[in-house]
Design a protein around this motif. Structure first.
Motif, PDB file in Angstrom:
ATOM      1  N   HIS A  11       1.612  -7.428  -2.559  1.00 26.92           N
ATOM      2  CA  HIS A  11       2.554  -6.678  -3.396  1.00 26.92           C
ATOM      3  C   HIS A  11       2.273  -5.175  -3.333  1.00 26.92           C
ATOM      4  O   HIS A  11       3.205  -4.357  -3.285  1.00 26.92           O
ATOM      5  CB  HIS A  11       2.473  -7.173  -4.844  1.00 26.92           C
ATOM      6  N   LEU A  12       1.003  -4.801  -3.325  1.00 28.60           N
ATOM      7  CA  LEU A  12       0.648  -3.384  -3.238  1.00 28.60           C
ATOM      8  C   LEU A  12       1.065  -2.794  -1.888  1.00 28.60           C
ATOM      9  O   LEU A  12       1.511  -1.640  -1.813  1.00 28.60           O
ATOM     10  CB  LEU A  12      -0.847  -3.199  -3.459  1.00 28.60           C
ATOM     11  N   ALA A  13       0.921  -3.569  -0.827  1.00 25.12           N
ATOM     12  CA  ALA A  13       1.350  -3.101   0.494  1.00 25.12           C
ATOM     13  C   ALA A  13       2.866  -2.887   0.519  1.00 25.12           C
ATOM     14  O   ALA A  13       3.356  -1.918   1.115  1.00 25.12           O
ATOM     15  CB  ALA A  13       0.944  -4.114   1.563  1.00 25.12           C
ATOM     16  N   THR A  14       3.603  -3.767  -0.136  1.00 22.34           N
ATOM     17  CA  THR A  14       5.057  -3.619  -0.214  1.00 22.34           C
ATOM     18  C   THR A  14       5.439  -2.349  -0.969  1.00 22.34           C
ATOM     19  O   THR A  14       6.374  -1.634  -0.570  1.00 22.34           O
ATOM     20  CB  THR A  14       5.683  -4.842  -0.907  1.00 22.34           C
ATOM     21  N   PHE A  15       4.702  -2.058  -2.043  1.00 21.78           N
ATOM     22  CA  PHE A  15       4.972  -0.821  -2.790  1.00 21.78           C
ATOM     23  C   PHE A  15       4.680   0.404  -1.922  1.00 21.78           C
ATOM     24  O   PHE A  15       5.410   1.393  -1.967  1.00 21.78           O
ATOM     25  CB  PHE A  15       4.128  -0.776  -4.066  1.00 21.78           C
ATOM     26  N   ALA A  16       3.629   0.355  -1.130  1.00 20.38           N
ATOM     27  CA  ALA A  16       3.285   1.472  -0.243  1.00 20.38           C
ATOM     28  C   ALA A  16       4.404   1.721   0.766  1.00 20.38           C
ATOM     29  O   ALA A  16       4.738   2.874   1.070  1.00 20.38           O
ATOM     30  CB  ALA A  16       1.972   1.192   0.476  1.00 20.38           C
ATOM     31  N   VAL A  17       5.003   0.641   1.267  1.00 23.67           N
ATOM     32  CA  VAL A  17       6.128   0.792   2.200  1.00 23.67           C
ATOM     33  C   VAL A  17       7.322   1.439   1.507  1.00 23.67           C
ATOM     34  O   VAL A  17       8.014   2.288   2.075  1.00 23.67           O
ATOM     35  CB  VAL A  17       6.526  -0.578   2.792  1.00 23.67           C
ATOM     36  N   TYR A  18       7.559   1.058   0.249  1.00 23.14           N
ATOM     37  CA  TYR A  18       8.656   1.672  -0.516  1.00 23.14           C
ATOM     38  C   TYR A  18       8.437   3.169  -0.677  1.00 23.14           C
ATOM     39  O   TYR A  18       9.377   3.964  -0.524  1.00 23.14           O
ATOM     40  CB  TYR A  18       8.762   0.996  -1.882  1.00 23.14           C
ATOM     41  N   VAL A  19       7.214   3.572  -0.986  1.00 22.38           N
ATOM     42  CA  VAL A  19       6.911   5.016  -1.104  1.00 22.38           C
ATOM     43  C   VAL A  19       7.134   5.718   0.236  1.00 22.38           C
ATOM     44  O   VAL A  19       7.642   6.838   0.292  1.00 22.38           O
ATOM     45  CB  VAL A  19       5.465   5.220  -1.600  1.00 22.38           C
TER      46      VAL A  19
END
Length: 378
Positions: free
Chosen positions: A365-373
């Protein structure tokens, strides 16, 4: 009797929060863009410091209410308090001067990514590292995710396919408003009634001793309210008057963030992401603390419950305001953001299909948020 529920620290937090709101109003001429660099930094640091102090006050009241009322009622108190204030402020912006066609879309998108990926990711990572794995109530979690799949599709996907310019037509808005509100109301009715047990912890270690040992039914919520009415009402009022300054200060600092990030060449959407994160800071702190205690279902109730309420209340409110004022409400998201929403929902379904959530789920989930940023800066 009321004094036994309110400490001097609680009152100081309330005074600090509202004092900061009044101070910002008084200093508004000095903080009008462009603000001198040193003053901008000092103002932002002061606002964030006040918000942090108030946030811990909100967390304290929320955790006490959660212990007294039990889930899902305790989590609902915090969730609805923050979400309702946020909806009111977004509606107020739409009713004010200027064009705000995308404010609901941008706000809810930012909240979705923060809650579903950043907060849940951190909670699962930290909780998973401490407890190896955390059991959750899969029936209740499935209900949240079912609601989110439908509500997010209606909010961000469908208007781009059947609407005009990313906005629903008036003839389409009315059934969407009715459908969203009816679905959300039915969800709340079932969550607080017949299916309340679907949103409680399943880990025996986290249940009260008498319940785990004897399987005795828990005290009905009406009986709890009757026995502790004064305490519940006092803490509820204290929670609300502490959380309102957080939301007001967050929106007041929007202009300062826009000014500062504009000078740095940062994307405009980054300000919205930071503000959304600050608004939901009390829930974020509470969720992470719950995960550290092994309360996986409480994390679900706080995070997924907050997003269901945000989408279920914000979208009908802005569509209704748009109809009454003749404003166009653009809800359709960009292809990149739609992809991230789809990935996030699919990841959420995959994560919480497991009996126990782990640190590896949190890392995804944190990796997905990093991609969003990363997309924000593209």
């Amino acid at each position: 009797m009321i004094r036994s529920f309110i400490t001097r620290t609680d009152l100081l937090r309330v005074a600090l929060g509202w004092g900061a709101v009044v101070a910002l109003l008084a200093l508004h001429p000095l903080l009008a863009p462009p603000v001198p660099g040193p003053l901008l930094v000092v103002a932002l640091l002061a606002i964030v410091a006040v918000i942090l102090v108030c946030a811990f006050g909100v967390v304290k009241q929320a955790e006490t209410l959660a212990h007294r009322l039990g889930d899902p009622y305790g989590s609902l108190v915090l969730t609805l308090s923050i979400v309702l204030i946020e909806v009111i402020l977004i509606s107020a912006v739409m009713l004010g001067p200027g064009e705000h066609a995308t404010i609901a879309r941008d706000s809810v998108m930012a909240v979705s990514m923060i809650i579903l990926n950043l907060v849940i990711g951190l909670a699962l990572l930290l909780g998973g590292l401490r407890h190896r794995g955390m059991a959750h109530n899969r029936t209740g979690t499935s209900a949240y995710l079912s609601m989110l799949v439908v509500l997010v599709a209606l909010a961000f996907g469908l208007p781009g396919l059947i609407g005009h310019g990313g906005a629903y037509t008036v003839g389409q808005e009315i059934p969407i408003i009715v459908l969203t509100l009816v679905l959300y109301a039915f969800f709340l009715f079932r969550q607080m009634g017949a299916q309340a047990d679907d949103f409680t912890e399943v880990d025996e270690r986290l249940r009260p001793a008498h319940t785990a040992a004897n399987a005795a039914p828990r005290t009905p919520i009406r009986a709890v309210l009757a026995a502790h009415r004064v305490e519940v009402l006092t803490r509820l009022v204290l929670l609300v008057v502490t959380v309102v300054p957080i939301v007001l200060l967050s929106h007041d600092m929007a202009a300062l963030l826009d000014d500062g990030l504009g000078r740095l060449g940062a994307p405009v959407a980054l300000a919205g992401l930071l503000i959304a994160g600050i608004v939901f800071l009390p829930e974020s702190i509470t969720s992470i603390r719950a995960a550290l205690n092994g309360e996986a279902q409480r994390v679900n109730n706080l995070c997924h419950g907050a997003l269901v309420s945000t989408v279920g209340l914000t979208i009908p409110a802005v569509l209704l305001i748009g109809m009454l004022t003749g404003q166009e409400v653009v809800l359709a998201e960009s292809p990149a953001n739609l992809l991230m929403l789809a990935v996030t929902l699919l990841l959420s379904v995959t994560t919480f299909a497991a009996k126990r959530v782990t640190a590896m789920h949190g890392a995804a989930h944190l990796a997905t948020f990093a991609v969003y940023v990363l997309i924000l800066f593209s």
